[in-house]
Design a protein around this motif. Sequence first.
Motif, mmCIF file in Angstrom:
data_model
loop_
_atom_site.group_PDB
_atom_site.id
_atom_site.type_symbol
_atom_site.label_atom_id
_atom_site.label_comp_id
_atom_site.label_asym_id
_atom_site.label_seq_id
_atom_site.Cartn_x
_atom_site.Cartn_y
_atom_site.Cartn_z
ATOM 1 N N ARG A 239 47.802 -47.063 -25.283
ATOM 2 C CA ARG A 239 48.952 -47.356 -25.760
ATOM 3 C C ARG A 239 49.979 -46.468 -25.647
ATOM 4 O O ARG A 239 49.820 -45.401 -25.320
ATOM 5 C CB ARG A 239 48.877 -47.608 -27.424
ATOM 6 C CG ARG A 239 48.006 -48.943 -27.807
ATOM 7 C CD ARG A 239 48.062 -48.881 -29.228
ATOM 8 N NE ARG A 239 47.280 -49.995 -29.798
ATOM 9 C CZ ARG A 239 47.674 -51.115 -30.037
ATOM 10 N NH1 ARG A 239 49.005 -51.804 -29.944
ATOM 11 N NH2 ARG A 239 46.827 -52.106 -30.598
ATOM 12 N N LYS A 240 51.229 -47.023 -25.431
ATOM 13 C CA LYS A 240 52.357 -45.963 -25.082
ATOM 14 C C LYS A 240 52.393 -45.524 -23.872
ATOM 15 O O LYS A 240 53.412 -44.648 -23.503
ATOM 16 C CB LYS A 240 52.513 -44.887 -26.202
ATOM 17 C CG LYS A 240 52.776 -45.385 -27.479
ATOM 18 C CD LYS A 240 53.241 -44.334 -28.837
ATOM 19 C CE LYS A 240 53.433 -44.826 -30.022
ATOM 20 N NZ LYS A 240 53.587 -43.747 -30.985
ATOM 21 N N HIS B 157 56.297 -47.299 -24.906
ATOM 22 C CA HIS B 157 56.296 -46.453 -26.229
ATOM 23 C C HIS B 157 56.948 -47.056 -27.176
ATOM 24 O O HIS B 157 56.376 -47.200 -28.515
ATOM 25 C CB HIS B 157 57.349 -45.319 -25.530
ATOM 26 C CG HIS B 157 57.448 -44.408 -26.879
ATOM 27 N ND1 HIS B 157 56.367 -43.271 -27.014
ATOM 28 C CD2 HIS B 157 58.440 -44.156 -27.675
ATOM 29 C CE1 HIS B 157 57.045 -42.741 -27.994
ATOM 30 N NE2 HIS B 157 57.898 -42.922 -28.515
ATOM 31 N N ASN C 154 54.505 -49.754 -28.815
ATOM 32 C CA ASN C 154 53.356 -49.139 -28.899
ATOM 33 C C ASN C 154 51.922 -50.060 -28.280
ATOM 34 O O ASN C 154 51.188 -50.403 -28.960
ATOM 35 C CB ASN C 154 52.891 -49.183 -30.499
ATOM 36 C CG ASN C 154 51.512 -48.228 -30.720
ATOM 37 O OD1 ASN C 154 51.102 -47.513 -30.324
ATOM 38 N ND2 ASN C 154 51.014 -48.706 -31.965
#
Length: 353
Positions: A1-2, A150, A153
């Motif tokens: 994630r991100k 970002h 998420n």
Amino acid sequence: RKFISATVSPGGVGKTTLALLEAISIATGENLTGVTPEQAVNVWHYNLEDDLDEITRRVWAICAHYRIDPRDLEGRLFLSSGRDERLIVAQPGPDRSVIATPDVEEVIGQMVANNIGVLQVDPLIRSHFATENANDEMDVVFQQFIEIAHRSNAAVDLIHHTRKSGQGATAAVPGDIESARGAGSLAGAIRAGRTVTVMSQAEAEKFGIEEARRRWFIRVDDAKANMQPPAESAVWYERKSVELPNGENVGTLGRWTPPDAFDGLSNETARDILNAIDAGLPDGQRYIARRGNGTNRWVGAVLEDHDFGAAQAQEIVKAWVRSGVLVVEDYTNPVRRRSEKGIAVDRSKMPTV
């Protein structure tokens, strides 16, 4: 994630099918690729080349092959086609610099609203109007996808093509992120990268695959893994043809394991071969580790005499050398009457019957 990652491959190899297979695996939490997702999350596959009917056919083929009820994907797998609505994250501004487009905010809004954990963009080249070979312009493109990852998420996978070589052939080097076409800033922008390539002719010979079927097999290699050690070996897939209820045949992928070099070699046969190697040739010469022109002294010839193919024999010899069963040592060649290196067997490492 991100973070953003990249899947790099020549055209027509199967990277879109691989992406959809992984999307369904992640959306359902099922192990379809040899890896069990740590968490089932919603996936958005945004295909900027194919129409929605073609994307849906591929999804149905994967579901049919893996016996997944497509209804289980409702609210979990989101499909979009660039033919219906283009996705452009960066374009030239008034002063000719590259700037973000309103699509960035729209994508973030959709991802948050639908709780998207993974976004796949296929292919990268159709998601922007920047100059592909300009690092400064592509940096802006990558920053938009980092922003999307970002703020939502989520993980973002950018599916990208390989560059062309000087002779016009596709440059596809397994595990080399520099095979990606365009600016080299991609390597610095991504968290992880991988390549998807077709089985080479040498690999096909090694695995005993007929040339006509070689392109049915693809390999996936880590090309940049900042947070994990590099893979020790490639992950292989075999193309599969699935017939849909409407009579159409659509391709999917299934995991494939290369044959082991020692398939068909029993311990008893291995001992017979090793004894023959240790005995050497009738004239007192020892076998040698490398195949030479016009010589019958290559150690793999003993395996060939036992009906093993040249490629398999070569792999077995390499494995025996690595394990120390076969050792190279100095001896006096009785024919040439000089000191040479030849193959001997460490009998303490012989397989037991």
